[in-house]
Scaffold this active site. Structure first.
Site, PDB file in Angstrom:
ATOM      1  N   CYS A 156       4.617  -2.520  -5.782  1.00 32.35           N
ATOM      2  CA  CYS A 156       3.216  -1.713  -5.778  1.00 32.35           C
ATOM      3  C   CYS A 156       2.065  -2.028  -5.483  1.00 32.35           C
ATOM      4  O   CYS A 156       2.545  -1.136  -6.849  1.00 32.35           O
ATOM      5  CB  CYS A 156       2.841  -1.138  -3.751  1.00 32.35           C
ATOM      6  SG  CYS A 156       2.173  -0.276  -3.222  1.00 32.35           S
ATOM      7  N   CYS A 159       1.747   2.641  -5.444  1.00 28.57           N
ATOM      8  CA  CYS A 159       3.259   2.759  -5.810  1.00 28.57           C
ATOM      9  C   CYS A 159       4.314   3.219  -6.764  1.00 28.57           C
ATOM     10  O   CYS A 159       4.775   3.579  -7.186  1.00 28.57           O
ATOM     11  CB  CYS A 159       4.122   4.210  -4.616  1.00 28.57           C
ATOM     12  SG  CYS A 159       4.578   2.546  -3.184  1.00 28.57           S
ATOM     13  N   CYS A 205       3.326  -1.131   2.875  1.00 24.62           N
ATOM     14  CA  CYS A 205       4.762  -0.267   1.490  1.00 24.62           C
ATOM     15  C   CYS A 205       5.129   0.670   2.027  1.00 24.62           C
ATOM     16  O   CYS A 205       4.555   1.029   3.090  1.00 24.62           O
ATOM     17  CB  CYS A 205       3.903  -0.007   0.159  1.00 24.62           C
ATOM     18  SG  CYS A 205       5.007   0.727  -0.786  1.00 24.62           S
ATOM     19  N   CYS A 208       4.480   4.184   0.236  1.00 22.36           N
ATOM     20  CA  CYS A 208       3.348   4.838   0.391  1.00 22.36           C
ATOM     21  C   CYS A 208       1.793   4.618   1.706  1.00 22.36           C
ATOM     22  O   CYS A 208       1.238   5.097   2.012  1.00 22.36           O
ATOM     23  CB  CYS A 208       2.558   4.258  -0.586  1.00 22.36           C
ATOM     24  SG  CYS A 208       1.877   3.217  -0.686  1.00 22.36           S
ATOM     25  N   CYS A 228       1.796 -12.748   5.213  1.00 26.72           N
ATOM     26  CA  CYS A 228       0.845 -13.256   3.533  1.00 26.72           C
ATOM     27  C   CYS A 228       0.321 -11.561   3.125  1.00 26.72           C
ATOM     28  O   CYS A 228      -0.337 -11.094   4.219  1.00 26.72           O
ATOM     29  CB  CYS A 228      -0.196 -14.345   5.196  1.00 26.72           C
ATOM     30  SG  CYS A 228      -1.909 -14.621   4.846  1.00 26.72           S
TER      31      CYS A 228
END
Length: 243
Positions: A156, A159, A205, A208, A228
């Protein structure tokens, strides 16, 4: 945040896939006590029409008008799922009337790693902020990660949490980095009704609650899924650095 309507339950959200998603009416917008005090709209309209016709007939008999009065007609009221979500989000949740605290945290995009909107803007570059926190979508074929073929993992950009292993990446031909499976417990899937007549499943995610993209049921084996993703929402760590 764009309008997102979520299937809210007392135990959390019910993720749906794009091909089987069905929009459902928002719950909790009226209680039994308030419903008993509400006058049926059809009755109000019928009474108004009856009074208008009676007045028109009386005026016509006295020669005041030559044409009969026209009555008002009702038009169907369309309530968009996004509006319903906004109402739910704007109401207090202290008594748990609408959803659990965990469900409201998802609705507000509050994860284990959380910052204020101003802090996110300072932490992220402008476009990454728009994607992760405001659900923007990058142009297809614009991200270098779309053609990334090295061994490693995708994390991510907000984070740093690991999201996908490179072994699950494949070329979907869509122009966005695509995977058939995320790492265990790495993402959260949430119903997305921002396009009213095209329900989708948003992928975030888990750590976060940043927006990553969407998942579709047209991927390869063994899962049949296509995650995607926006390349701007991720960073790549080669195997030597990820170890």
């Amino acid at each position: 945040m764009s309008a997102v309507s979520l299937n809210v339950h007392t135990n959390g959200f019910l993720p749906v896939r794009a091909s089987i998603a069905r929009a459902s009416p928002a719950r909790g917008l009226a209680t039994a006590s308030t419903m008993t005090k509400m006058v049926p709209r059809a009755a109000v309209t019928a009474n108004a029409n009856a009074n208008a016709n009676a007045n028109a007939n009386e005026d016509a008999s006295e020669g005041k008008i030559e044409k009969p009065a026209r009555t008002m007609t009702r038009r169907p009221l369309i309530v968009l799922p996004g509006i319903a979500a906004g109402v739910v989000a704007g109401r207090a949740n202290a008594d748990g009337e609408f959803a659990s605290d965990a469900a409201m945290a998802l609705l507000n995009r509050t994860g284990e790693v959380a910052f204020t909107d101003e802090e996110w803007q300072k932490k992220l570059d402008p476009f990454t902020y728009k994607v992760l926190r405001k659900e923007a979508t990058e142009r297809p074929f614009s991200s270098p990660l779309n053609t990334e073929k090295r061994v490693g993992r995708f994390v991510c950009a907000g984070c740093g949490s690991p999201l996908f292993d490179s072994s699950t990446k494949y070329d979907s031909g869509t122009g966005w980095p695509s995977f058939f499976q995320p790492l265990p417990q790495a993402v959260t899937e949430v119903p997305d009704y921002s396009i009213v007549f095209l329900p989708r499943t948003e992928v975030r995610c888990k750590t976060c609650q940043g927006h990553l993209g969407h998942v579709f049921e047209d991927g390869p084996k063994p899962t049949g899924l296509r995650y995607c993703m926006n390349g701007a929402a991720m960073a790549f760590e080669p195997a030597a650095e990820a170890a």
